[in-house]
Structure formats: C-alpha cells, structure tokens
Design a protein around this motif. Structure first.
Motif, mmCIF file in Angstrom:
data_model
loop_
_atom_site.group_PDB
_atom_site.id
_atom_site.type_symbol
_atom_site.label_atom_id
_atom_site.label_comp_id
_atom_site.label_asym_id
_atom_site.label_seq_id
_atom_site.Cartn_x
_atom_site.Cartn_y
_atom_site.Cartn_z
ATOM 1 N N GLU A 51 0.829 -1.212 0.000
ATOM 2 C CA GLU A 51 0.000 0.000 0.000
ATOM 3 C C GLU A 51 0.861 1.259 0.000
ATOM 4 O OE1 GLU A 51 -2.667 -3.089 2.009
ATOM 5 O OE2 GLU A 51 -0.535 -2.630 1.864
ATOM 6 N N LYS A 102 -4.724 -2.376 7.223
ATOM 7 C CA LYS A 102 -3.920 -3.256 6.363
ATOM 8 C C LYS A 102 -4.578 -4.634 6.311
ATOM 9 C CE LYS A 102 -0.484 -5.552 4.473
ATOM 10 N NZ LYS A 102 -0.222 -5.517 3.022
ATOM 11 N N GLY A 105 -7.771 -4.522 4.339
ATOM 12 C CA GLY A 105 -7.602 -4.244 2.910
ATOM 13 C C GLY A 105 -8.276 -2.951 2.478
ATOM 14 N N ASN A 108 -5.860 -1.383 -0.294
ATOM 15 C CA ASN A 108 -4.913 -2.341 -0.875
ATOM 16 C C ASN A 108 -4.824 -2.287 -2.392
ATOM 17 O OD1 ASN A 108 -7.398 -3.412 -1.406
ATOM 18 N ND2 ASN A 108 -6.972 -5.452 -0.578
#
Length: 212
Positions: A51, A102, A105, A108
């Motif tokens: 990311e 994270k 997502g 992402n």
C-alpha cells in the motif's frame, strides 16, 4: 564487614539472586523494546507493505526530499514519526489503526487508496498543524534561515507567515506526495492529476486571456 544490616527488607524477602534476575530481565526487556521501536522506525519497514510502496513511496521518490544535490534525505519516519519520546509513543499507538486497515484491505489497491487520499492526507495535515509542524522543524528551523540565500518569493513570504503564526504545513502541502483534489494559495491548483503540486497557483482564465 557484613552488609546484611544495610540490605533492604524487600531484598531479603525475595532474595538477592531474584533481584539480580529482575534487574537483568529489565535490561533485556528495555533493549528489546528499544530495538523494536528502531526497527519500526525505518523506511524499509514503512514500505514493507505494498500500500505504501506502490503509492506514496513512488511519489516521494520524485521529490527533493528523496534525492538532491547534497544527498541529505528526509525518510518516511523523519516526517511522520516524532523524535520526542512521549509524542513518539502516542504516534506508535495510533499506528495500530493502520495495521487494522492493512488487515481489512481498506487501501490495498491504487483505486481504493486514491478514493481515500484526501481523508488520509487531511488526518496527517491536522496532526502536523496541531504539532506546529514539529517534524518539519527538525530540519527546517526558521530561527536559522538565511533569507539572503532564499529566492525572492520565499524570502518575502517566510517572515510574513511566521509573524502571522502560520506553520509549515499551512503552505507546504504536496511537497512529498501527490495532492488530493484541493487548492492551496501558494501551490498549483490540483484537479487530481498524477503529479506533485509545486510552483505558483495558475492565473485565472481572464488574466491569461488579457496576456494574449
């Protein structure tokens, strides 16, 4: 000479060996804790997730904070993690929220990231504003600025901004990462183009027409 009478009662209760083990254990714990802090305070850790590596890090590589004639770099933690112990611990705890997203997502993909870019940027601008651009001032302390070495515009604007109580982030958004669709009075109007915002604000259409 016996030291027993000088030994505190609590040491006698738990034993000298136990005290020594606690002492050594404390050193090991503190060393491990400090190692973990330093390990998570490096650029390599910051870009260990795609990311960051595929979005903001690539943008940052095109700026003067990444490469310049003197070779002096401002890495991710230099700008985003306070150096002082208390603020650093607070920032580290706040970062746990980033770990959660994270896992979820939330950003992402580049599309998801750009959709939340303004929100993410605003959080960081607010943090820097509240801290009087503390991380910027680690390198750019206005008390030591030599205005004779600056260009006409910054030499004119910096003293005025400082007198008005402004802080770095008030004027210098988008110096390391792509700006979301915002406008700032000293920067280039950004319509969401994939570029870093620098330079003067474009002239209104009527002014450009007059020059023609």
């Amino acid at each position: 000479m016996s030291l027993e009478k000088y030994t505190p009662a609590w040491v006698k209760r738990i034993g000298l060996v136990t005290v020594l083990l606690i002492f050594v254990g404390g050193i090991v714990f503190w060393g491990g804790f400090n190692w973990a802090l330093e390990a998570t305070n490096k650029e390599s850790f910051c870009i260990s997730c795609h990311e960051m590596e595929e979005n903001v890090f690539r943008e940052y590589q095109n700026t003067v904070h990444y490469t310049n004639r003197t070779g002096v770099r401002a890495t991710c933690p230099d700008c985003h993690v306070p150096k002082e112990w208390g603020p650093k611990m607070i920032r580290k705890m706040q970062a746990s929220n980033e770990v959660l997203h994270k896992i979820l997502g939330s950003v992402n993909t580049p599309e998801k990231f750009n959709k939340k870019r303004h929100e993410l940027a605003q959080h960081e601008w607010d943090r820097m504003k509240k801290a009087d651009s503390r991380e910027c001032r680690n390198c750019h302390n206005y008390s030591f600025m030599d205005y004779t070495e600056q260009g006409d515009r910054p030499a004119r604007m910096h003293p005025k901004a400082f007198d008005e109580g402004k802080t770095c982030i008030d004027c210098h958004k988008g110096i390391a990462h792509q700006l979301p669709q915002i406008d700032q009075h000293i920067g280039k109007q950004n319509e969401g183009a994939l570029e870093i915002s620098h330079g003067d604000k474009p002239k209104p259409a009527e002014d450009a027409a007059e020059k023609k």
